[in-house]
Write a protein that holds these residues in place. Structure first.
Motif, PDB file in Angstrom:
ATOM      1  N   ALA A  82       1.104  -1.136  -0.072  1.00 36.92           N
ATOM      2  CA  ALA A  82       0.153   0.537  -0.087  1.00 36.92           C
ATOM      3  C   ALA A  82       0.644   1.474   0.233  1.00 36.92           C
ATOM      4  O   ALA A  82       0.518   1.983  -0.959  1.00 36.92           O
ATOM      5  N   GLU A 129       1.754   0.462  -9.380  1.00 44.60           N
ATOM      6  CA  GLU A 129       0.528  -0.302  -8.407  1.00 44.60           C
ATOM      7  C   GLU A 129       1.336  -1.598  -7.658  1.00 44.60           C
ATOM      8  O   GLU A 129       2.074  -2.418  -8.410  1.00 44.60           O
ATOM      9  N   ARG A 183      -9.549   4.256  -8.130  1.00 44.40           N
ATOM     10  CA  ARG A 183      -8.980   3.129  -8.129  1.00 44.40           C
ATOM     11  C   ARG A 183     -10.574   2.467  -8.590  1.00 44.40           C
ATOM     12  O   ARG A 183     -11.317   1.360  -8.219  1.00 44.40           O
ATOM     13  N   ASP A 184     -11.728   2.832  -6.926  1.00 45.33           N
ATOM     14  CA  ASP A 184     -12.910   2.305  -7.119  1.00 45.33           C
ATOM     15  C   ASP A 184     -14.098   2.407  -8.660  1.00 45.33           C
ATOM     16  O   ASP A 184     -14.874   2.164  -8.139  1.00 45.33           O
ATOM     17  N   GLN A 204      -8.208   7.703  -3.997  1.00 46.35           N
ATOM     18  CA  GLN A 204      -9.127   6.044  -3.718  1.00 46.35           C
ATOM     19  C   GLN A 204     -10.231   5.815  -4.460  1.00 46.35           C
ATOM     20  O   GLN A 204     -11.092   4.800  -5.501  1.00 46.35           O
ATOM     21  N   ASP A 213       1.826   7.352  -6.643  1.00 45.77           N
ATOM     22  CA  ASP A 213       0.493   7.727  -6.430  1.00 45.77           C
ATOM     23  C   ASP A 213       1.151   9.506  -6.788  1.00 45.77           C
ATOM     24  O   ASP A 213       0.275  10.184  -7.019  1.00 45.77           O
ATOM     25  N   LEU A 253      -5.474  12.140  -1.344  1.00 42.79           N
ATOM     26  CA  LEU A 253      -5.481  10.485  -0.892  1.00 42.79           C
ATOM     27  C   LEU A 253      -6.734   9.921  -1.364  1.00 42.79           C
ATOM     28  O   LEU A 253      -6.811   8.761  -1.828  1.00 42.79           O
ATOM     29  N   PRO A 254      -8.326  10.447  -1.202  1.00 42.49           N
ATOM     30  CA  PRO A 254      -9.162  10.588  -0.888  1.00 42.49           C
ATOM     31  C   PRO A 254      -9.013  10.272  -3.368  1.00 42.49           C
ATOM     32  O   PRO A 254     -10.541   9.606  -3.598  1.00 42.49           O
ATOM     33  N   GLU A 292       0.837  -5.508  -4.663  1.00 41.48           N
ATOM     34  CA  GLU A 292      -0.137  -6.060  -4.210  1.00 41.48           C
ATOM     35  C   GLU A 292       0.145  -7.316  -3.707  1.00 41.48           C
ATOM     36  O   GLU A 292       1.144  -7.776  -4.539  1.00 41.48           O
ATOM     37  N   GLU A 309       1.380   4.434  -2.721  1.00 39.89           N
ATOM     38  CA  GLU A 309       1.261   5.955  -2.512  1.00 39.89           C
ATOM     39  C   GLU A 309       1.926   6.358  -3.002  1.00 39.89           C
ATOM     40  O   GLU A 309       2.423   7.640  -3.356  1.00 39.89           O
TER      41      GLU A 309
END
Length: 227
Positions: free
Chosen positions: A100, A125, A216-217, A213, A107, A209-210, A127, A104
């Motif tokens: 993560a 990215e 990505r959503d 996200q 990003d 940051l939001p 994971e 970041e």
């Protein structure tokens, strides 16, 4: 007031706290003795000369006076010249947290590189997949160094052109990170942003940051937005 360097250093400290092995490669002035021959006598002369050094950061990375990065009490002379190496310790590192935080960093606009097969690539990215494997989204270095002209590439599929996915990386892979102030500022600050009125770290946490996200959503890869 804080800057993008505060954000960068803060993420690296979180990586340390997550059990990541963090090393730094940089150039620093070290004191050395040199011998001179003067009137048939040898003299020891103390002088400071630049030297390439590499060392592990064990406990602390922070910002000191005048925005100097300080690692375990030692100042880094030039953050733009510093290369940070991130390695996993399978028994100590929080793997999910590690992935993560590496994501970041990417990003936020900083350069995260690794080797996939024989290619040096820029990570977008990361994971964990379990069983010692990592899933990486990446682009080739040459693609990362140029931006798309949207008007000239209306019919171009960004995913097919730039986007790659790999599960070749393992817990023994190394990741190399450099601070990219220009890219970080470009991504974070909107046009006409007043840095004297807004604190950078607070703005990063509250807005940036939001936004990452949310991207990505919606199934987007934030790093591709900028290339």
């Amino acid at each position: 007031m804080t800057t993008t360097l505060d954000i960068f250093v803060g993420i690296l400290q979180k990586l340390l706290d997550a059990g990541t092995i963090v090393s730094v490669n940089t150039t620093m002035e070290l004191e050395e003795y040199a011998e001179e021959d003067k009137d048939d006598a040898n003299f020891a002369v103390l002088e400071a000369i630049p030297a390439d050094i590499s060392f592990r950061i064990w406990e602390k990375i922070e910002l000191g006076a005048e925005q100097l990065v300080v690692v375990d009490g030692q100042s880094i002379d030039d953050i733009d010249d510093a290369l940070f190496e991130l390695s996993l310790s399978p028994l100590e590192t929080d793997i999910k947290r590690f992935c993560a935080l590496v994501t970041e960093l990417a990003d936020a606009g900083h350069i995260v590189q690794a080797k996939v097969g024989e290619d040096e690539v820029r990570i977008l990215e990361l994971e964990p997949l379990g069983t010692g494997k990592l899933r990486a989204l990446y682009i080739f270095i040459e693609d990362a160094e140029r931006s798309l002209d949207v008007d000239e590439n209306q019919d171009m599929d960004l995913n097919d052109t730039f986007y790659r996915e790999s599960d070749e990386l393992t817990y023994f892979s190394d990741f190399y990170v450099t601070y990219d102030e220009e890219e970080a500022r470009f991504r974070l600050y909107p046009p006409h942003f007043n840095e004297e009125l807004e604190d950078t770290v607070e703005f990063y946490q509250r807005i940036f940051l939001p936004r990452m996200q949310a991207a990505r959503d919606y199934g987007e890869v934030p790093g591709l937005i900028y290339h």
